[in-house]
Design an enzyme around this catalytic site. Structure first.
Site, PDB file in Angstrom:
ATOM      1  N   ALA A 220     -18.622 -19.520 -40.288  1.00 32.91           N
ATOM      2  CA  ALA A 220     -19.407 -20.207 -39.259  1.00 32.91           C
ATOM      3  C   ALA A 220     -20.310 -19.219 -38.523  1.00 32.91           C
ATOM      4  CB  ALA A 220     -18.496 -20.926 -38.274  1.00 32.91           C
ATOM      5  N   TYR A 221     -19.770 -18.078 -38.179  1.00 31.70           N
ATOM      6  CA  TYR A 221     -20.547 -17.049 -37.487  1.00 31.70           C
ATOM      7  C   TYR A 221     -21.701 -16.572 -38.358  1.00 31.70           C
ATOM      8  CZ  TYR A 221     -21.435 -12.682 -34.907  1.00 31.70           C
ATOM      9  OH  TYR A 221     -22.019 -11.655 -34.206  1.00 31.70           O
ATOM     10  N   THR A 222     -21.433 -16.327 -39.632  1.00 32.45           N
ATOM     11  CA  THR A 222     -22.481 -15.891 -40.550  1.00 32.45           C
ATOM     12  C   THR A 222     -23.562 -16.954 -40.689  1.00 32.45           C
ATOM     13  OG1 THR A 222     -20.953 -14.484 -41.781  1.00 32.45           O
ATOM     14  CG2 THR A 222     -22.964 -15.148 -42.914  1.00 32.45           C
TER      15      THR A 222
ATOM     16  N   LYS B 207     -25.610 -16.922 -37.382  1.00 32.73           N
ATOM     17  CA  LYS B 207     -26.442 -15.739 -37.194  1.00 32.73           C
ATOM     18  C   LYS B 207     -27.539 -15.643 -38.254  1.00 32.73           C
ATOM     19  CE  LYS B 207     -24.532 -14.096 -33.485  1.00 32.73           C
ATOM     20  NZ  LYS B 207     -25.280 -14.022 -32.205  1.00 32.73           N
TER      21      LYS B 207
END
Length: 255
Positions: free
Chosen positions: A159-161, A164
């Protein structure tokens, strides 16, 4: 004597996620360069926070707001009212963020939604409102906090990747639309910085050693390592810099 191209005297900077880590370091650096600071964080103390103390010690003003970036309505209310309450925002630093680590095959829906809301959706909604007014005035500086994972995949942080990577694309898309109106839109991509967000990696002896072995600078980054780059992108010195995602990573991406 001509003013320094890095001076932010008389400017107002809105810094999200300013309570600690990278956001605190950037708010401090912008204040040292002369900018008044409007600080925003989900858990910002009403009075006496570290960021407030540092900003006021620099001789500029500070106004703090507590906003949950997972609450879309709260972000929208803040965006609509901030300039009414404090005056025009010259510099917007989109730094608020969160991270959650789970194997992709087991990633919970609610955690995915939370990370995307905080790290991507709220960034766009706030920037849309502030950016619209910058375009109308014909000037403004917008800085996103991207990540090395805007370029790479990472492990257990899907999710973070995803968020970002989207922030990097959003930076370029907004730069294309707003550059001709005098608004620059750029992003910083921090490398492995020793903050709360990376504590799990720092505590993993094998993973930490693997990371350190790839950093040409030979050390983990510190939040203060983002300070100079933030001031540059917020200042007149970067007036012809637009749509850039700038790694501040000790040489990681060049390895």
């Amino acid at each position: 004597m001509r003013p320094s191209p890095f001076s932010l005297q008389g400017k107002r900077a809105l810094v999200t996620g300013c309570r600690r880590g990278i956001g605190l370091a950037m708010a401090d650096a912008l204040a040292q360069a002369g900018a008044d600071i409007v600080g925003v964080s989900a858990q910002l103390e009403p009075d006496g926070s570290d960021v407030e103390k540092r900003v006021r010690e620099a001789g500029v003003s500070f106004a703090g707001h507590q906003v949950d970036f997972a609450d879309r309505a709260a972000v929208q209310r803040f965006a609509e009212n901030v300039e009414r309450d404090h005056g025009p925002v010259d510099i917007l630093v989109n730094n608020a963020g969160t991270i959650a680590r789970h194997p992709a095959a087991e990633y919970p829906d609610d955690v995915w939604d939370h990370v995307i809301e905080v790290d991507l959706n709220s960034q766009f909604f706030l920037t849309r409102e502030i950016g619209r007014r910058m375009v109308e005035r014909g000037r403004g500086k917008i800085i996103f906090t991207a990540s090395l994972l805007s370029f790479q995949g990472g492990i257990n942080v899907s999710a973070y990747t995803a968020a970002k990577s989207a922030v990097a694309g959003l930076t370029k898309a907004l730069a294309n639309e707003w550059a001709a109106s005098g608004v620059t839109v750029n992003a910083l991509a921090p490398g492995y910085i020793a903050t709360d967000n990376t504590q799990a990696l720092q505590d993993d002896t094998r993973r930490s050693a693997d990371i350190l072995s790839r950093i040409p600078a030979g050390r983990w980054g510190r939040p203060e390592d983002l300070a100079g780059a933030a001031v540059f992108l917020a200042s007149p010195a970067s007036d012809y810099v637009n749509g850039v995602v700038l790694p501040v990573d000790g040489g990681w991406m060049g390895r």
